[in-house]
Enzyme design. Sequence first.
Site, PDB file in Angstrom:
ATOM      1  N   LYS A 185       2.318  70.800   7.984  1.00  0.00           N
ATOM      2  CA  LYS A 185       3.240  71.602   7.177  1.00  0.00           C
ATOM      3  C   LYS A 185       4.007  72.597   8.052  1.00  0.00           C
ATOM      4  CE  LYS A 185       2.853  74.418   2.900  1.00  0.00           C
ATOM      5  NZ  LYS A 185       1.852  74.885   1.898  1.00  0.00           N
ATOM      6  N   SER A 227      -1.294  74.488  -4.065  1.00  0.00           N
ATOM      7  CA  SER A 227      -0.340  73.828  -3.166  1.00  0.00           C
ATOM      8  C   SER A 227      -0.848  72.572  -2.477  1.00  0.00           C
ATOM      9  CB  SER A 227       0.131  74.823  -2.093  1.00  0.00           C
ATOM     10  OG  SER A 227       0.994  75.776  -2.654  1.00  0.00           O
ATOM     11  N   SER A 247       3.176  73.751  -2.711  1.00  0.00           N
ATOM     12  CA  SER A 247       4.134  73.995  -1.656  1.00  0.00           C
ATOM     13  C   SER A 247       4.038  72.989  -0.515  1.00  0.00           C
ATOM     14  CB  SER A 247       3.909  75.397  -1.091  1.00  0.00           C
ATOM     15  OG  SER A 247       2.630  75.491  -0.482  1.00  0.00           O
TER      16      SER A 247
END
Lengths: 423, 423
Positions: B73, B167, B143
């Site tokens: 990420k 997330s 996310s």
Amino acid sequence: MTLDPHLTIENYQTALKEGSAEPYDWWHYCAACIEKREPEVQAWEALAPRLPALPSEVDVGSVPLYGVPVGIKDIIDTTDMPITWGTRGYLSSPGAQLNAALVTLLEENGALIMGKTVSTEFAYFTPGKTHNPHDPTRTPGGSSSGSAAAVAAGMVPLAFGTQTAGSMIRPASYCGVFGFKPTFGTLSCDGVKPFAASLDTLGWFARHIDDVCTTFSALTKAPPIPALDNLKGVRVGIRSLPVDEPLAPDVKQALANAQERFENAGAEIVPLSLDARYEALVEHQKVVMAYEASQALASEYHHYAAQMGIKLVELIEEGRATSFERYIEAKRATSQMQQTLSQVFSEQVDIILAASAQGEAPKGLDATGDPIYCRAWTLLGVPCLNLPSSQGSAGMPVGVQIIADRWQDKKLLQVARTLMKMS
Amino acid sequence: MTLDPHLTIENYQTALKEGSAEPYDWWHYCAACIEKREPEVQAWEALAPRLPALPSEVDVGSVPLYGVPVGIKDIIDTTDMPITWGTRGYLSSPGAQLNAALVTLLEENGALIMGKTVSTEFAYFTPGKTHNPHDPTRTPGGSSSGSAAAVAAGMVPLAFGTQTAGSMIRPASYCGVFGFKPTFGTLSCDGVKPFAASLDTLGWFARHIDDVCTTFSALTKAPPIPALDNLKGVRVGIRSLPVDEPLAPDVKQALANAQERFENAGAEIVPLSLDARYEALVEHQKVVMAYEASQALASEYHHYAAQMGIKLVELIEEGRATSFERYIEAKRATSQMQQTLSQVFSEQVDIILAASAQGEAPKGLDATGDPIYCRAWTLLGVPCLNLPSSQGSAGMPVGVQIIADRWQDKKLLQVARTLMKMS
């Protein structure tokens, strides 16, 4: 107004509001102190390259740390100063992209960042250059060496450090200042180099308990913490961890002095025994610290193991050799003892009085002393405050720490402020 | 060997050892998948600028993730790729001075970092460019949008994200993959941009439960986690939090499917009620998240509030307006309920089965769905694993999460692996 080492933040704010002081007066006073004392003490890794700006949107004296010069440990990011993480050169950066959250919080409160204070290597044991201001042949303690020494030497009224084992309380004791490690998690460590994420705690040093309290209220936006009339009804239990470590005479005396002051202030000294499970926390803290540090410093170790101090390499390798199961065992024990201690705090005592360190600051600059009396408390995440208590046999300061349950920081500070007012 | 989306890490290691695969085979296969699928899915913020080196000191296949392509990420530091933290331009860096601890840990295990996956803005709600691989008109969730989508689209077998509210679990459910959020604190977040320090947890997505398990063992240096013969003696309680949120039919069906699979595998479904104090955790999570985010993003807010997404600004301002007392209340409730839940886990159930999300991935790319069913569990720090369970009314994947007590990750993964083997 005349500035001197006894000036408190509150008094300075009053002087600013009344017009008897100017916003940069304290800064200039501290700059002069640094010029005078720094050659001997060597508390600073870097000084601010220019006079910092004060918040333009607020009036003089309208934010609680307006114009207060502050030192910050050199593992905390700023944009305008280099950072070395105590590595003395093998790893450094000319400055971060953004300030650490703490720096922004301080600036929003009107504080003036005076500079970066010396840290041991990544806040572990390899010492920096700093000397104890009370005796330059002795260590100031570590890892927040420069911050404790800068405050003790009168160079700044306030300086920030971190504690992972005993890195606030021990240097505060050695340097004869207040050192406050709040409840774990009180301040954001964004922009602070992690060492052991479940232990690392930002805290601060000050010469006045009033300033410790003012800073706590400012940074948490909490109400002021007034002193009480006395400590009647406050139950104090005396217990150092580990208990099987024989206390040195200087430490016994510091504890006895503190006990007497508590009694004189009206507090009740109550019996307190903590069983063997608390003793075991000292070893659990070592496991958690080694395991987490070996993770957090994985990249540094990968690139710089050959340049690292031997103690740090040993710790990282110990952490790498520690099994996940052993780590979990330590984490579970911590959770359980946090609950058990909360019961002790609700049923038996309000405050625990304990040794801060093994005695006076040791001779020599090649080591920073032992954090043994801080490990268990740091692991438990409880707030700890070093109170300067007495002089040891060599005339050096010896402190004691007082401890409250997690999130009872306000109560702890209120007791301390009352105690100091009455002493 | 022929590479396909069903290949597991263990099978690839076997092929490497037997010489039927070469160390960069999977990398090239994934690179081709990315070339094919990326125009539609847009999972990547940056791709590795060159073929990463494999650890020179180890033999082929001697480290558990040897040659495994991995996405990370884009809130995680690397030295060789830019980072944007999901800001889409207003804040970025060409690369960090050192890799995040996770990246070094992955590299030591032989993993090949394929690239940086799209994150929402600072891992909050403002979406990135990523589409759901099952239906490009729908969100992949967030996310950790790019990591979930990249794995679901077959671009990489393994990708890392973080969870602060929902997330990991929510995008895993929306994208039909396994998503594992281990116990809080399992992996070091050094080099990962903090959002809420007491919630942020690194986790990973995979298409195979075997790979979730292999990765856990690799990163914690823990023994392998073999499947059991069956789930006899395993007590499963079914309870989503908050319970006052009516479950959508798709979610009910996913839970019913999972229940049936558990029963078929020999597990015992037991009654479980969690009282109103657990319901309150959903609100406490919001308080902790807002308060801590307003601290951790203090410097970003100071400089970039005008460019930030409105929801992030609102959250930070909510956090700044939250009193320290309210924050402490939430932290105390969390501690208390962690202990209470530990008792539930030791006395009543081994595993809790709960909703992962409110249903299928919502239509549109302007939002990433609601983390409501994850907030309480994340606050409690317990390990959570999304299991793809069923298809919703529009044919999209719907997952369920299974949950164990803190530090019982191994047990949770063993139950899941057994369940999948028997399904």
